[in-house]
Structure formats: structure tokens, C-alpha cells
Write a protein that holds these residues in place. Sequence first.
Motif, PDB file in Angstrom:
ATOM      1  N   VAL A   1       0.838  -1.207   0.000  1.00  0.00           N
ATOM      2  CA  VAL A   1       0.000   0.000   0.000  1.00  0.00           C
ATOM      3  C   VAL A   1       0.873   1.256   0.000  1.00  0.00           C
ATOM      4  O   VAL A   1       0.584   2.234  -0.710  1.00  0.00           O
ATOM      5  CB  VAL A   1      -0.955  -0.013   1.215  1.00  0.00           C
ATOM      6  CG1 VAL A   1      -1.631   1.344   1.366  1.00  0.00           C
ATOM      7  CG2 VAL A   1      -1.999  -1.094   1.064  1.00  0.00           C
TER       8      VAL A   1
ATOM      9  N   ARG B   1       2.338   1.685  -3.453  1.00  0.00           N
ATOM     10  CA  ARG B   1       1.279   2.110  -4.374  1.00  0.00           C
ATOM     11  C   ARG B   1       0.962   3.602  -4.158  1.00  0.00           C
ATOM     12  O   ARG B   1       0.829   4.365  -5.120  1.00  0.00           O
ATOM     13  CB  ARG B   1       0.014   1.281  -4.138  1.00  0.00           C
ATOM     14  CG  ARG B   1       0.019  -0.107  -4.757  1.00  0.00           C
ATOM     15  CD  ARG B   1      -1.161  -0.920  -4.257  1.00  0.00           C
ATOM     16  NE  ARG B   1      -1.303  -2.175  -4.974  1.00  0.00           N
ATOM     17  CZ  ARG B   1      -2.138  -2.375  -5.993  1.00  0.00           C
ATOM     18  NH1 ARG B   1      -2.907  -1.378  -6.403  1.00  0.00           N
ATOM     19  NH2 ARG B   1      -2.216  -3.540  -6.601  1.00  0.00           N
ATOM     20  N   ALA B   2       0.846   3.982  -2.887  1.00  0.00           N
ATOM     21  CA  ALA B   2       0.518   5.377  -2.574  1.00  0.00           C
ATOM     22  C   ALA B   2       1.632   6.310  -3.039  1.00  0.00           C
ATOM     23  O   ALA B   2       1.370   7.395  -3.575  1.00  0.00           O
ATOM     24  CB  ALA B   2       0.288   5.537  -1.070  1.00  0.00           C
ATOM     25  N   PHE B   3       2.882   5.886  -2.871  1.00  0.00           N
ATOM     26  CA  PHE B   3       4.028   6.714  -3.259  1.00  0.00           C
ATOM     27  C   PHE B   3       4.034   6.961  -4.763  1.00  0.00           C
ATOM     28  O   PHE B   3       4.137   8.113  -5.221  1.00  0.00           O
ATOM     29  CB  PHE B   3       5.328   6.020  -2.828  1.00  0.00           C
ATOM     30  CG  PHE B   3       6.566   6.750  -3.260  1.00  0.00           C
ATOM     31  CD1 PHE B   3       6.948   7.928  -2.649  1.00  0.00           C
ATOM     32  CD2 PHE B   3       7.343   6.245  -4.303  1.00  0.00           C
ATOM     33  CE1 PHE B   3       8.089   8.605  -3.062  1.00  0.00           C
ATOM     34  CE2 PHE B   3       8.482   6.919  -4.720  1.00  0.00           C
ATOM     35  CZ  PHE B   3       8.861   8.102  -4.093  1.00  0.00           C
TER      36      PHE B   3
ATOM     37  N   ALA C   1       1.547   6.503  -6.874  1.00  0.00           N
ATOM     38  CA  ALA C   1       0.314   7.185  -7.276  1.00  0.00           C
ATOM     39  C   ALA C   1       0.435   8.682  -7.029  1.00  0.00           C
ATOM     40  O   ALA C   1      -0.036   9.497  -7.836  1.00  0.00           O
ATOM     41  CB  ALA C   1      -0.877   6.613  -6.507  1.00  0.00           C
ATOM     42  N   LEU C   2       1.073   9.047  -5.920  1.00  0.00           N
ATOM     43  CA  LEU C   2       1.283  10.463  -5.618  1.00  0.00           C
ATOM     44  C   LEU C   2       2.199  11.122  -6.643  1.00  0.00           C
ATOM     45  O   LEU C   2       1.959  12.244  -7.092  1.00  0.00           O
ATOM     46  CB  LEU C   2       1.883  10.608  -4.216  1.00  0.00           C
ATOM     47  CG  LEU C   2       2.143  12.048  -3.736  1.00  0.00           C
ATOM     48  CD1 LEU C   2       0.843  12.841  -3.681  1.00  0.00           C
ATOM     49  CD2 LEU C   2       2.813  12.039  -2.366  1.00  0.00           C
TER      50      LEU C   2
ATOM     51  N   THR D   1      -6.714   7.850  -8.213  1.00  0.00           N
ATOM     52  CA  THR D   1      -5.435   7.778  -7.498  1.00  0.00           C
ATOM     53  C   THR D   1      -5.599   7.075  -6.156  1.00  0.00           C
ATOM     54  O   THR D   1      -4.760   6.252  -5.762  1.00  0.00           O
ATOM     55  CB  THR D   1      -4.873   9.193  -7.277  1.00  0.00           C
ATOM     56  OG1 THR D   1      -4.784   9.880  -8.528  1.00  0.00           O
ATOM     57  CG2 THR D   1      -3.490   9.134  -6.652  1.00  0.00           C
ATOM     58  N   ALA D   2      -6.696   7.388  -5.449  1.00  0.00           N
ATOM     59  CA  ALA D   2      -6.966   6.726  -4.166  1.00  0.00           C
ATOM     60  C   ALA D   2      -7.199   5.227  -4.380  1.00  0.00           C
ATOM     61  O   ALA D   2      -6.749   4.395  -3.573  1.00  0.00           O
ATOM     62  CB  ALA D   2      -8.182   7.363  -3.504  1.00  0.00           C
TER      63      ALA D   2
ATOM     64  N   ALA E   1      -3.903   3.500  -4.940  1.00  0.00           N
ATOM     65  CA  ALA E   1      -3.070   3.439  -3.739  1.00  0.00           C
ATOM     66  C   ALA E   1      -3.556   2.421  -2.728  1.00  0.00           C
ATOM     67  O   ALA E   1      -2.751   1.793  -2.023  1.00  0.00           O
ATOM     68  CB  ALA E   1      -3.007   4.828  -3.092  1.00  0.00           C
ATOM     69  N   THR E   2      -4.864   2.210  -2.620  1.00  0.00           N
ATOM     70  CA  THR E   2      -5.398   1.404  -1.506  1.00  0.00           C
ATOM     71  C   THR E   2      -5.977   0.052  -1.899  1.00  0.00           C
ATOM     72  O   THR E   2      -6.048  -0.850  -1.065  1.00  0.00           O
ATOM     73  CB  THR E   2      -6.482   2.206  -0.765  1.00  0.00           C
ATOM     74  OG1 THR E   2      -7.525   2.557  -1.689  1.00  0.00           O
ATOM     75  CG2 THR E   2      -5.897   3.480  -0.161  1.00  0.00           C
TER      76      THR E   2
ATOM     77  N   TYR F   1      -3.787   2.760 -13.788  1.00  0.00           N
ATOM     78  CA  TYR F   1      -2.963   3.772 -14.448  1.00  0.00           C
ATOM     79  C   TYR F   1      -3.480   4.084 -15.862  1.00  0.00           C
ATOM     80  O   TYR F   1      -3.317   5.203 -16.353  1.00  0.00           O
ATOM     81  CB  TYR F   1      -1.506   3.318 -14.507  1.00  0.00           C
ATOM     82  CG  TYR F   1      -0.773   3.542 -13.207  1.00  0.00           C
ATOM     83  CD1 TYR F   1      -0.449   4.831 -12.790  1.00  0.00           C
ATOM     84  CD2 TYR F   1      -0.429   2.474 -12.388  1.00  0.00           C
ATOM     85  CE1 TYR F   1       0.214   5.040 -11.591  1.00  0.00           C
ATOM     86  CE2 TYR F   1       0.239   2.684 -11.181  1.00  0.00           C
ATOM     87  CZ  TYR F   1       0.549   3.972 -10.790  1.00  0.00           C
ATOM     88  OH  TYR F   1       1.192   4.185  -9.594  1.00  0.00           O
TER      89      TYR F   1
END
Length: 285
Positions: free
Chosen positions: A7, A10-12, A14-15, A48-49, A52-53, A63
Motif C-alpha cells: 500500500v 502504491r501510494a508513493f 500514485a502520488l 489515485t486513491a 493506492a489502496t 494507471y
Amino acid sequence: MNSTVDVALRAFFALIALFTITRIQGKKQLAQMTFFEYIVGITIGDITAFIATDIEGNLLHGYASLLVFAVIPFLVDFLSLKSKTIRDLFEGKGTVLIRKGKILEKNMKKEHFSTDELLEQLRLKDAFRVADVEFAVLEANGELSVMKKKESQPPSASDLGLTVKPEHDSQTVIMDGNILLEPLAEAGLNLRWLRDELEKAGVALDNVFLGQVDSAGELYLDVYDDKIEMPAATEQKLTLASLRKCQADLELFALETTDSQTKKLYGKASQKLEQSIKQLSPYLK
């Protein structure tokens, strides 16, 4: 533990993708967001959320959808430049809410704009009376543009018959106690002049947080020690006072002399100097 790392990664990424898209879209997206851009922005945030999750979700699909919603605004912007119809469709048009001092109630209902909202927006534009407003337009980005009636506008230099020279950008010549040579050169000044001005003000360079030179060549200083009172610029005021004294002396000479030619000469010189003082006063006050 592995899912937590997954997670986080993924969050990194995605940001990073979201930041890249935002930077490419430019500052216009922040300052002049239209309805279409607002919808696209919300959707991109949701995607994006999701990326990430949602560990079970397919990254490639996420993407790919993010790329689609990132490319569409570019395509719309390109087509908007070519066609006014498309521009009006996606960006909208301004709606007149006040014309010639008259509120257009039908247009307000059309835009679901209440009287309280109108008055609030007018106050934000320094228009506290509807009677002072000549024209008001609700722009496509939700901002209210207001033009006051001529008699309610502050007088301009042209209204007062003054010739005003163009303003130039102020140059920051000192920052955090360090002299910036390039802005100093752009202002047409040198290190010797700057050090002389600091000496006149009685301030050490290390104590200067910010120093700026305006278009009139005046140096503004902000020091670290806020208890120190910086002296106000007096050179311009002294120049104005000297010019007025010269003009008064010329009038006095014209009154004292008995020779008609000399009296006429002093009178003419006094009038010309008075005209010059009127033109220079805005810069010397």
C-alpha cells in the motif's frame, strides 16, 4: 506486513503520478477551474486513491484510466483553442447579473445565484452599494467581475491631468543578509551606492532581512530586529520642498522688482516651475 509495504509503495507512485499530471496541466487548473476541469479533478483523485489502496485491483487498469482522464483535458484545451462552440460547451460563458445599475433577476435565477451571494461578492470587490455598480458579470469560473459607475471610481492620473511615468518592478537587492548583485545591476546601481545607503540608515548588512529598490531609486529595508525603527525616506520630500521654495522665491522677486521686463521674466519662470511641480508631486510625496 507485506500488504502494508505494498500500500505504501502504491501510494508513493500514485502520488508521483498525480503530482506529474498536475504540474503538466499547469497553474490554470488551480486559478481558473471550469466545471469540466472540476469533474476531471475529482475523478483523477478517486482513481489515485483506488490505485493506492485497492491491493486486489489491477495496477495497469488503474494507471490506464488515470492516463485517459489526464489526456482528455489536453485534448479539450486544444479543441477549445480552435472552436468557440467547444470552448463555450466545456468552459461556459459569463452571465450578466447587473447591467447599467439594474439587477437582472432572471439571470440570477438561471445561475442559482441568491441575493445574499451577490451582495457578498460585491462587497469583496469593494462595492458596498448596488447603486455604485454599472456592470457585473458572473464569469465561467464562478468569480464576479464588477465595474463601478464612473462617479464611484477613484480618480486616475489622466482624470487629474497628470502625466505619470511607467512603473518598473522593484528589485530585491538584499536577502537574508546577502547582497544580490544581478538585481542591483538591473536597477542601475552598484555596491558602493548600496553600502552608502546602509550607512545612512545606520544598519549593518548582517541585520538586513530584505532590501528592495523601487522605481524611484528608494531603498526599503526590513531588519531582523523589529524593535529598530527604520527612518522614513526624506530625500524626495526635501526635493519637493526645495522646488516649492524656488517657485515662491520667483513669485517674490516678480513682486519686488519694478522693471516690467524682469517682472514678466520672473512670472513666466514661476508659472513653468509650478507646472513642473504639479507633474513631479506624485513621485516626490
